[in-house]
Design an enzyme around this catalytic site. Structure first.
Site, mmCIF file in Angstrom:
data_model
loop_
_atom_site.group_PDB
_atom_site.id
_atom_site.type_symbol
_atom_site.label_atom_id
_atom_site.label_comp_id
_atom_site.label_asym_id
_atom_site.label_seq_id
_atom_site.Cartn_x
_atom_site.Cartn_y
_atom_site.Cartn_z
ATOM 1 N N GLU A 57 0.859 -1.214 0.000
ATOM 2 C CA GLU A 57 0.000 0.000 0.000
ATOM 3 C C GLU A 57 0.875 1.238 0.000
ATOM 4 O O GLU A 57 0.746 2.133 0.842
ATOM 5 C CB GLU A 57 -0.924 -0.014 1.225
ATOM 6 C CG GLU A 57 -1.785 -1.272 1.307
ATOM 7 C CD GLU A 57 -2.719 -1.270 2.506
ATOM 8 O OE1 GLU A 57 -2.289 -0.826 3.589
ATOM 9 O OE2 GLU A 57 -3.875 -1.698 2.362
ATOM 10 N N CYS A 89 -10.180 -0.399 7.525
ATOM 11 C CA CYS A 89 -9.757 0.958 7.920
ATOM 12 C C CYS A 89 -10.592 2.030 7.238
ATOM 13 O O CYS A 89 -10.968 3.024 7.866
ATOM 14 C CB CYS A 89 -8.271 1.153 7.606
ATOM 15 S SG CYS A 89 -7.818 0.777 5.906
HETATM 16 ZN ZN LIG Z 1 -8.003 2.501 4.508
#
Ligand SMILES: [Zn+2]
Length: 260
Positions: free
Chosen positions: A139, A235
Protein backbone atom coordinates in the site's frame (compact mmCIF):
# COMPACT_ATOMS: atom_id res chain seq x y z
CA UNK A 1 10.77 1.22 27.17
CA UNK A 2 12.52 3.09 24.36
CA UNK A 3 10.76 2.53 21.05
CA UNK A 4 7.97 3.77 18.87
CA UNK A 5 4.65 2.66 17.43
CA UNK A 6 4.25 0.48 14.35
CA UNK A 7 1.63 2.71 12.73
CA UNK A 8 2.13 6.46 13.20
CA UNK A 9 -1.06 7.86 14.68
CA UNK A 10 -0.50 8.48 18.39
CA UNK A 11 1.87 11.33 17.49
CA UNK A 12 -0.81 13.48 15.89
CA UNK A 13 -3.17 12.73 18.78
CA UNK A 14 -0.53 13.72 21.34
CA UNK A 15 0.05 17.02 19.53
CA UNK A 16 -3.70 17.72 19.71
CA UNK A 17 -3.78 16.68 23.35
CA UNK A 18 -1.00 19.18 24.05
CA UNK A 19 -3.03 21.93 22.36
CA UNK A 20 -6.04 21.05 24.50
CA UNK A 21 -4.21 20.73 27.83
CA UNK A 22 -0.97 22.72 27.34
CA UNK A 23 0.84 19.93 29.18
CA UNK A 24 4.37 19.86 27.83
CA UNK A 25 4.85 16.13 28.36
CA UNK A 26 2.45 15.27 25.52
CA UNK A 27 4.39 17.39 23.08
CA UNK A 28 7.69 15.95 24.31
CA UNK A 29 6.46 12.39 23.85
CA UNK A 30 5.11 13.08 20.33
CA UNK A 31 8.43 14.63 19.40
CA UNK A 32 10.34 11.70 20.90
CA UNK A 33 8.43 9.21 18.72
CA UNK A 34 9.08 11.31 15.62
CA UNK A 35 12.79 11.67 16.31
CA UNK A 36 13.42 8.02 17.29
CA UNK A 37 11.87 6.68 14.08
CA UNK A 38 14.53 5.36 11.70
CA UNK A 39 17.42 5.55 14.18
CA UNK A 40 19.79 2.59 14.31
CA UNK A 41 19.82 -0.01 15.72
CA UNK A 42 16.21 -0.34 14.55
CA UNK A 43 13.75 -0.71 17.38
CA UNK A 44 11.67 -3.22 15.37
CA UNK A 45 14.71 -5.50 14.89
CA UNK A 46 15.45 -5.48 18.62
CA UNK A 47 11.82 -6.16 19.46
CA UNK A 48 11.56 -8.94 16.86
CA UNK A 49 14.63 -10.68 18.25
CA UNK A 50 13.16 -10.56 21.74
CA UNK A 51 9.81 -11.92 20.62
CA UNK A 52 11.28 -14.74 18.56
CA UNK A 53 13.06 -15.94 21.63
CA UNK A 54 9.92 -15.79 23.72
CA UNK A 55 6.49 -16.05 22.16
CA UNK A 56 6.44 -15.89 18.34
CA UNK A 57 6.71 -19.33 16.65
CA UNK A 58 9.59 -19.56 14.14
CA UNK A 59 7.21 -20.74 11.42
CA UNK A 60 5.51 -17.35 11.35
CA UNK A 61 6.32 -15.22 8.31
CA UNK A 62 8.69 -12.32 8.85
CA UNK A 63 6.57 -9.25 9.52
CA UNK A 64 6.51 -6.41 7.01
CA UNK A 65 8.07 -4.15 9.62
CA UNK A 66 11.23 -6.25 9.54
CA UNK A 67 11.27 -6.98 5.81
CA UNK A 68 10.62 -3.37 4.81
CA UNK A 69 11.46 -0.59 7.23
CA UNK A 70 9.87 1.88 4.80
CA UNK A 71 6.56 0.09 5.34
CA UNK A 72 6.56 1.46 8.88
CA UNK A 73 8.27 4.74 8.03
CA UNK A 74 11.38 3.63 9.91
CA UNK A 75 13.94 3.20 7.09
CA UNK A 76 15.69 6.52 7.77
CA UNK A 77 15.43 9.40 10.22
CA UNK A 78 13.11 12.03 8.72
CA UNK A 79 16.00 14.49 8.48
CA UNK A 80 17.63 12.19 5.90
CA UNK A 81 14.54 11.43 3.82
CA UNK A 82 14.25 13.05 0.40
CA UNK A 83 11.13 11.37 -0.98
CA UNK A 84 7.72 10.19 0.17
CA UNK A 85 8.35 6.45 0.55
CA UNK A 86 6.70 3.33 1.90
CA UNK A 87 3.21 2.76 3.29
CA UNK A 88 1.37 5.91 2.32
CA UNK A 89 -1.20 6.12 5.12
CA UNK A 90 1.57 5.78 7.68
CA UNK A 91 3.52 8.50 5.85
CA UNK A 92 0.75 11.11 5.80
CA UNK A 93 -0.30 10.39 9.39
CA UNK A 94 3.30 10.80 10.54
CA UNK A 95 3.78 13.98 8.51
CA UNK A 96 0.53 15.44 9.89
CA UNK A 97 2.15 15.22 13.32
CA UNK A 98 5.49 16.57 12.12
CA UNK A 99 3.85 19.64 10.55
CA UNK A 100 1.87 20.22 13.72
CA UNK A 101 5.02 19.84 15.86
CA UNK A 102 6.95 22.19 13.57
CA UNK A 103 4.37 24.93 14.19
CA UNK A 104 3.90 24.29 17.89
CA UNK A 105 7.65 24.08 18.59
CA UNK A 106 8.61 26.79 16.05
CA UNK A 107 11.14 24.26 14.77
CA UNK A 108 12.75 25.21 11.47
CA UNK A 109 14.31 21.80 10.81
CA UNK A 110 10.93 20.07 11.09
CA UNK A 111 9.40 22.77 8.87
CA UNK A 112 12.01 22.09 6.19
CA UNK A 113 11.38 18.32 6.40
CA UNK A 114 7.67 18.95 5.84
CA UNK A 115 8.24 21.30 2.89
CA UNK A 116 10.70 18.91 1.22
CA UNK A 117 8.59 15.77 1.56
CA UNK A 118 5.33 17.58 0.75
CA UNK A 119 6.83 18.94 -2.46
CA UNK A 120 8.14 15.54 -3.54
CA UNK A 121 4.71 14.05 -2.94
CA UNK A 122 2.55 16.70 -4.65
CA UNK A 123 4.88 17.33 -7.58
CA UNK A 124 5.93 13.79 -8.45
CA UNK A 125 3.88 11.16 -6.66
CA UNK A 126 0.26 12.31 -6.77
CA UNK A 127 -2.57 11.64 -9.20
CA UNK A 128 -4.57 14.36 -10.93
CA UNK A 129 -7.45 13.44 -8.60
CA UNK A 130 -5.11 14.21 -5.67
CA UNK A 131 -5.04 10.52 -4.76
CA UNK A 132 -1.78 9.01 -3.55
CA UNK A 133 -0.46 5.41 -3.39
CA UNK A 134 0.48 4.07 -6.82
CA UNK A 135 0.87 0.39 -5.90
CA UNK A 136 -1.00 -2.28 -3.98
CA UNK A 137 2.21 -4.00 -2.79
CA UNK A 138 2.77 -2.58 0.67
CA UNK A 139 0.00 0.00 0.00
CA UNK A 140 2.90 2.22 -0.89
CA UNK A 141 4.37 5.05 -2.88
CA UNK A 142 6.44 3.89 -5.84
CA UNK A 143 9.00 6.20 -7.46
CA UNK A 144 8.79 9.66 -8.98
CA UNK A 145 6.27 9.89 -11.85
CA UNK A 146 5.26 6.20 -11.61
CA UNK A 147 1.51 6.77 -11.56
CA UNK A 148 -0.35 3.98 -13.39
CA UNK A 149 -4.07 4.70 -13.79
CA UNK A 150 -5.40 1.14 -13.73
CA UNK A 151 -3.28 -0.56 -11.03
CA UNK A 152 -3.31 2.50 -8.75
CA UNK A 153 -4.12 1.85 -5.12
CA UNK A 154 -5.24 5.40 -4.31
CA UNK A 155 -6.59 4.33 -0.93
CA UNK A 156 -9.44 6.35 0.56
CA UNK A 157 -7.69 6.51 3.95
CA UNK A 158 -4.56 7.87 2.32
CA UNK A 159 -6.54 10.79 0.91
CA UNK A 160 -8.02 11.50 4.33
CA UNK A 161 -4.49 11.42 5.75
CA UNK A 162 -3.34 13.66 2.89
CA UNK A 163 -6.04 16.17 3.83
CA UNK A 164 -4.93 16.08 7.48
CA UNK A 165 -1.32 16.68 6.42
CA UNK A 166 -2.45 19.51 4.09
CA UNK A 167 -4.43 21.12 6.90
CA UNK A 168 -1.38 21.22 9.16
CA UNK A 169 0.75 22.58 6.30
CA UNK A 170 -1.86 25.27 5.68
CA UNK A 171 -1.82 26.24 9.36
CA UNK A 172 1.98 26.39 9.23
CA UNK A 173 2.37 28.29 5.93
CA UNK A 174 -0.99 30.01 5.15
CA UNK A 175 -0.67 29.15 1.46
CA UNK A 176 -3.85 28.45 -0.53
CA UNK A 177 -2.19 25.65 -2.51
CA UNK A 178 -2.56 23.37 0.50
CA UNK A 179 -6.28 24.05 0.57
CA UNK A 180 -6.49 23.26 -3.16
CA UNK A 181 -5.02 19.80 -2.49
CA UNK A 182 -7.47 19.26 0.38
CA UNK A 183 -10.43 20.24 -1.78
CA UNK A 184 -9.58 18.02 -4.71
CA UNK A 185 -8.82 15.02 -2.49
CA UNK A 186 -12.10 15.58 -0.64
CA UNK A 187 -14.29 15.57 -3.75
CA UNK A 188 -12.53 12.85 -5.73
CA UNK A 189 -11.22 10.23 -3.35
CA UNK A 190 -12.96 10.80 -0.03
CA UNK A 191 -16.56 11.75 -0.80
CA UNK A 192 -16.25 9.91 -4.12
CA UNK A 193 -15.46 6.68 -2.33
CA UNK A 194 -18.75 6.50 -0.40
CA UNK A 195 -22.06 5.57 -2.06
CA UNK A 196 -25.19 7.74 -1.85
CA UNK A 197 -26.69 5.22 0.58
CA UNK A 198 -23.78 5.89 2.96
CA UNK A 199 -23.22 2.15 3.43
CA UNK A 200 -20.94 1.13 0.59
CA UNK A 201 -17.34 2.13 0.10
CA UNK A 202 -14.36 2.00 -2.18
CA UNK A 203 -11.11 1.07 -0.49
CA UNK A 204 -9.06 1.72 -3.62
CA UNK A 205 -9.86 4.39 -6.19
CA UNK A 206 -8.02 3.72 -9.47
CA UNK A 207 -8.53 6.19 -12.29
CA UNK A 208 -9.28 3.50 -14.88
CA UNK A 209 -11.24 0.24 -14.46
CA UNK A 210 -12.27 -2.41 -16.98
CA UNK A 211 -14.75 -4.57 -15.02
CA UNK A 212 -14.54 -7.53 -17.43
CA UNK A 213 -10.74 -7.72 -17.16
CA UNK A 214 -10.49 -7.57 -13.37
CA UNK A 215 -11.18 -11.23 -12.62
CA UNK A 216 -8.82 -12.63 -15.22
CA UNK A 217 -5.73 -10.60 -14.37
CA UNK A 218 -4.11 -10.88 -10.92
CA UNK A 219 -2.54 -7.43 -11.07
CA UNK A 220 -6.05 -6.09 -10.38
CA UNK A 221 -6.73 -8.24 -7.30
CA UNK A 222 -7.02 -5.14 -5.12
CA UNK A 223 -9.53 -3.41 -7.44
CA UNK A 224 -13.30 -3.62 -7.04
CA UNK A 225 -15.59 -2.29 -9.79
CA UNK A 226 -18.34 -1.50 -7.26
CA UNK A 227 -18.41 -0.08 -3.74
CA UNK A 228 -18.58 -2.76 -1.02
CA UNK A 229 -20.21 -3.02 2.39
CA UNK A 230 -17.09 -4.03 4.29
CA UNK A 231 -13.47 -5.08 3.98
CA UNK A 232 -11.23 -7.61 5.71
CA UNK A 233 -8.94 -4.71 6.60
CA UNK A 234 -11.66 -2.32 7.68
CA UNK A 235 -9.76 0.96 7.92
CA UNK A 236 -11.49 2.95 5.18
CA UNK A 237 -15.24 2.66 6.03
CA UNK A 238 -14.95 4.00 9.60
CA UNK A 239 -12.38 6.58 8.53
CA UNK A 240 -14.70 7.87 5.77
CA UNK A 241 -17.74 7.68 8.06
CA UNK A 242 -16.01 9.64 10.83
CA UNK A 243 -14.73 12.20 8.36
CA UNK A 244 -18.07 12.61 6.53
CA UNK A 245 -19.86 12.89 9.86
CA UNK A 246 -17.68 15.84 10.79
CA UNK A 247 -18.50 17.46 7.44
CA UNK A 248 -22.25 16.95 7.91
CA UNK A 249 -22.14 18.39 11.42
CA UNK A 250 -20.29 21.45 10.18
CA UNK A 251 -22.44 22.00 7.09
CA UNK A 252 -25.75 21.72 8.97
CA UNK A 253 -24.84 24.40 11.51
CA UNK A 254 -26.44 27.81 10.99
CA UNK A 255 -24.21 29.95 8.74
CA UNK A 256 -23.51 32.44 11.54
CA UNK A 257 -21.79 29.81 13.69
CA UNK A 258 -20.09 27.92 10.91
CA UNK A 259 -16.32 27.71 11.14
CA UNK A 260 -13.97 26.80 8.27
ZN1 LIG B 1 -8.00 2.50 4.51
Amino acid sequence: MHGYDGHPEIELALARLYEATKKQRYLTLANYFVEQRGMEPHYYDIEYEKRQQSCVPKSDGTPWMIKSKAYSQAHLPLSEQRTATGHAVRFVYLMTAVAHLARLRQNEQQRQICLRLWQNMVRRQIYITKAIVSQGAGEAFSSDYDLPNDTAYAESCASIGLMMFARRMLEMELDGRYADVMERALYNTVLGSIAFDGRHYFYVNPLEVHPKTLRSNGIYNHVSPVRRRWFGCACCPPNIAAFSNRLVIKSTRPASTRSM
